[in-house]
Design an enzyme around this catalytic site. Structure first.
Site, PDB file in Angstrom:
ATOM      1  N   ASP A 204     -25.234 -32.894   9.562  1.00 46.93           N
ATOM      2  CA  ASP A 204     -25.772 -32.632   8.230  1.00 46.93           C
ATOM      3  C   ASP A 204     -27.291 -32.624   8.334  1.00 46.93           C
ATOM      4  O   ASP A 204     -27.840 -32.771   9.424  1.00 46.93           O
ATOM      5  CB  ASP A 204     -25.302 -33.712   7.239  1.00 46.93           C
ATOM      6  CG  ASP A 204     -25.898 -35.085   7.528  1.00 46.93           C
ATOM      7  OD1 ASP A 204     -26.652 -35.240   8.519  1.00 46.93           O
ATOM      8  OD2 ASP A 204     -25.626 -36.016   6.758  1.00 46.93           O
ATOM      9  N   ASP A 206     -30.613 -34.511   6.492  1.00 40.95           N
ATOM     10  CA  ASP A 206     -30.961 -35.630   5.607  1.00 40.95           C
ATOM     11  C   ASP A 206     -32.431 -35.536   5.168  1.00 40.95           C
ATOM     12  O   ASP A 206     -33.313 -35.342   6.003  1.00 40.95           O
ATOM     13  CB  ASP A 206     -30.759 -36.961   6.345  1.00 40.95           C
ATOM     14  CG  ASP A 206     -29.374 -37.083   6.971  1.00 40.95           C
ATOM     15  OD1 ASP A 206     -28.404 -37.284   6.229  1.00 40.95           O
ATOM     16  OD2 ASP A 206     -29.266 -36.956   8.214  1.00 40.95           O
ATOM     17  N   ASP A 315     -27.865 -34.196   2.645  1.00 41.61           N
ATOM     18  CA  ASP A 315     -28.005 -35.461   1.916  1.00 41.61           C
ATOM     19  C   ASP A 315     -29.426 -35.581   1.386  1.00 41.61           C
ATOM     20  O   ASP A 315     -30.379 -35.455   2.159  1.00 41.61           O
ATOM     21  CB  ASP A 315     -27.765 -36.651   2.860  1.00 41.61           C
ATOM     22  CG  ASP A 315     -26.317 -37.099   2.869  1.00 41.61           C
ATOM     23  OD1 ASP A 315     -25.478 -36.411   2.266  1.00 41.61           O
ATOM     24  OD2 ASP A 315     -26.039 -38.131   3.496  1.00 41.61           O
TER      25      ASP A 315
HETATM   26  P1  DGT Z   1     -25.931 -36.581  12.494  1.00 43.31           P
HETATM   27  O1  DGT Z   1     -26.156 -36.195  11.081  1.00 43.31           O
HETATM   28  O2  DGT Z   1     -24.498 -36.689  12.840  1.00 43.31           O
HETATM   29  O3  DGT Z   1     -26.681 -35.715  13.437  1.00 43.31           O
HETATM   30  O4  DGT Z   1     -26.515 -38.061  12.724  1.00 43.31           O
HETATM   31  P2  DGT Z   1     -27.456 -38.934  11.802  1.00 43.31           P
HETATM   32  O5  DGT Z   1     -28.044 -39.994  12.622  1.00 43.31           O
HETATM   33  O6  DGT Z   1     -28.375 -38.065  11.010  1.00 43.31           O
HETATM   34  O7  DGT Z   1     -26.430 -39.664  10.864  1.00 43.31           O
HETATM   35  P3  DGT Z   1     -26.176 -39.521   9.283  1.00 43.31           P
HETATM   36  O8  DGT Z   1     -26.590 -38.181   8.789  1.00 43.31           O
HETATM   37  O9  DGT Z   1     -24.765 -39.941   9.032  1.00 43.31           O
HETATM   38  O10 DGT Z   1     -27.083 -40.624   8.618  1.00 43.31           O
HETATM   39  C1  DGT Z   1     -28.484 -40.641   8.773  1.00 43.31           C
HETATM   40  C2  DGT Z   1     -28.972 -42.032   8.774  1.00 43.31           C
HETATM   41  O11 DGT Z   1     -28.973 -42.567   7.474  1.00 43.31           O
HETATM   42  C3  DGT Z   1     -28.057 -42.920   9.577  1.00 43.31           C
HETATM   43  O12 DGT Z   1     -28.513 -43.007  10.879  1.00 43.31           O
HETATM   44  C4  DGT Z   1     -28.095 -44.228   8.851  1.00 43.31           C
HETATM   45  C5  DGT Z   1     -28.451 -43.866   7.469  1.00 43.31           C
HETATM   46  N1  DGT Z   1     -27.344 -43.917   6.504  1.00 43.31           N
HETATM   47  C6  DGT Z   1     -26.234 -43.160   6.453  1.00 43.31           C
HETATM   48  N2  DGT Z   1     -25.499 -43.458   5.389  1.00 43.31           N
HETATM   49  C7  DGT Z   1     -26.159 -44.429   4.736  1.00 43.31           C
HETATM   50  C8  DGT Z   1     -25.953 -45.154   3.527  1.00 43.31           C
HETATM   51  O13 DGT Z   1     -24.972 -44.972   2.810  1.00 43.31           O
HETATM   52  N3  DGT Z   1     -26.919 -46.067   3.183  1.00 43.31           N
HETATM   53  C9  DGT Z   1     -28.030 -46.276   3.940  1.00 43.31           C
HETATM   54  N4  DGT Z   1     -28.934 -47.163   3.567  1.00 43.31           N
HETATM   55  N5  DGT Z   1     -28.254 -45.615   5.058  1.00 43.31           N
HETATM   56  C10 DGT Z   1     -27.341 -44.713   5.446  1.00 43.31           C
HETATM   57 MG    MG Z   2     -27.654 -36.607   9.633  1.00 44.97          MG
END
Ligand code: DGT
Ligand code: MG
Length: 391
Positions: A204, A206, A315
């Site tokens: 996704d 963010d 997001d």
């Molecule tokens: P991706 O999108 O699979 O390449 O990997 P990320 O690291 O971007 O993971 P993602 O998009 O699920 O979430 C981004 C960051 O935001 C994650 O590393 C921790 C944080 N995060 C995710 N969901 C929540 C939430 O509900 N509350 C808070 N405070 N932080 C969150």
């Molecule tokens: Mg992400």
């Protein structure tokens, strides 16, 4: 036992937030195996086991070279008996039986496929699995009642299961920037999540949105969403108060202005040719991007559109300026890095860290910070830049 000479001092530290974890490392085969076991434990709702495997994988990512012998691991923290057994087997035979049988098990594959649908968590996937469903097309054909997120998840599954590229993330960034400037000039947007850590693709995109004048950000999210809706950019959106923080961030007393912190889960319609959001002159409800019959809610047969546009998960989070540093740190990840920061704060510093604030339980006061650097410093940690938070 003395630590092996190949192990740098920082790798001997037990919290991931004390170490530098780059994106590219030298132990991919081992970390993928351990992460598969972690994922399987998560799908089986065994959180302790899942975190243990993830911590084991994370420590291997900090090593400056490939592990070749078990002796190379001497002095490393975070490696439990089970992880060591898996590593040993992989070093000896090139693969691990447990990992391979898990990888090929029907349950792992089905739960992974089902939770891969946007809006579907482990509990729902488990229930569907017991009911005989195995993959997104089974769900589409079934009689299951789906909530609106799951309907969108099934409808756009083909697109959403593709990785999002950095170029696509930047194109979406431009659309969000435009939306934000239209409704609140001077507001600032920042790309967070995996892309901020230097990842080349993501599941996704963010974004964190704020305004340098405290209070100006109030009510911003609905206006941004409305603007995006009128432009025909949104295929799905749901805005929530961020209850995740209240439940998961432990004993921290929520800051009084918590209710201003909003999150929007959305699916954007990204034009493939221009990288722009879907046809700006489009009337809502009309034919979309040359793909007929794709109006959400009409027909749940998964459809995909190889030309025209792509559905992308986005997001959005709005933070008051006073909490921006905490929000930025909290939304940059990785998930394990975040978890370790909070564990460090609680266990080692008697503090409570959230994406809103840092509370010192001994001094009984909030510690202010406007940058990530200041937060690391309050926590008594060396600053780790985003590109080294890939634990
Ligand atoms: P991706 O999108 O699979 O390449 O990997 P990320 O690291 O971007 O993971 P993602 O998009 O699920 O979430 C981004 C960051 O935001 C994650 O590393 C921790 C944080 N995060 C995710 N969901 C929540 C939430 O509900 N509350 C808070 N405070 N932080 C969150
Ligand atoms: Mg992400």
């Amino acid at each position: 036992l003395t630590p092996s000479p190949v192990i740098p001092k920082s790798s001997a530290k037990s919290y991931a937030c004390q170490r530098r974890t780059p994106l590219k490392h030298h132990n991919l085969l081992l970390t993928e195996a351990l992460e598969l076991l972690s994922e399987n434990a998560e799908l089986g709702e065994n959180e302790g086991r899942s975190v243990a495997f993830r911590r084991a994988a994370a420590i291997l990512k900090t090593l400056p070279q490939a592990v070749q012998r078990m002796e190379d691991l001497q002095g490393l923290p975070c490696l439990g008996d089970h992880s060591l057994r898996v590593i040993k087997e992989m070093l000896e035979y090139g693969s691990s039986q447990e990992v391979e049988s898990t990888r090929h098990s029907e349950q792992y594959q089905a739960l992974k496929a089902l939770t891969g649908i946007f809006g579907v968590g482990v509990k729902t996937a488990e229930r569907w699995f017991r009911g005989g469903l195995r993959c997104p097309s089974d769900v589409a054909k079934s009689e299951e009642r789906l909530n609106s997120a799951q309907q969108a998840g099934v409808l756009y599954h083909e697109d959403l299961s593709q990785r999002v590229s950095r170029a696509e993330a930047d194109a979406i960034g431009q659309i969000v920037e435009r939306a934000v400037q239209e409704v609140l000039p001077g507001a600032q947007i920042t790309l967070t999540g995996g892309f901020r850590r230097g990842k080349e693709t993501g599941h996704d995109v963010d974004f964190l949105i704020t305004h340098p004048e405290e209070g100006k950000e109030e009510g911003l999210m609905p206006k941004v969403i409305q603007w995006l809706e009128t432009q025909g950019v949104l295929l799905y959106q749901k805005t929530t108060r961020n209850s995740y923080l209240e439940s998961k961030d432990g004993p921290s007393r929520p800051p009084h202005n918590m209710d201003r912190f909003e999150r929007c889960f959305s699916i954007f319609k990204l034009d493939r040719s221009t990288g722009e959001g879907g046809p700006l002159a489009q009337a809502p409800g009309g034919e979309v991007g040359g793909c007929e019959g794709r109006a959400p809610g009409s027909e749940l047969e998964p459809q995909h559109c190889s030309t025209g546009w792509k559905a992308v998960r986005v997001d959005l989070v709005v933070s008051p300026y006073s909490q921006f540093g905490f929000a930025l740190l909290g939304w940059t990840g990785s998930k394990l890095f975040e978890r370790e920061l909070r564990r460090w704060a609680g266990k080692e510093k008697n503090m409570s860290l959230s994406s809103h604030a840092l509370y010192d339980n001994s001094q009984r006061r909030y510690l202010r910070a406007s940058t990530e650097e200041e937060i690391f410093s309050h926590l008594g940690l060396e600053y780790i830049p985003p590109c080294d938070r890939n634990a």
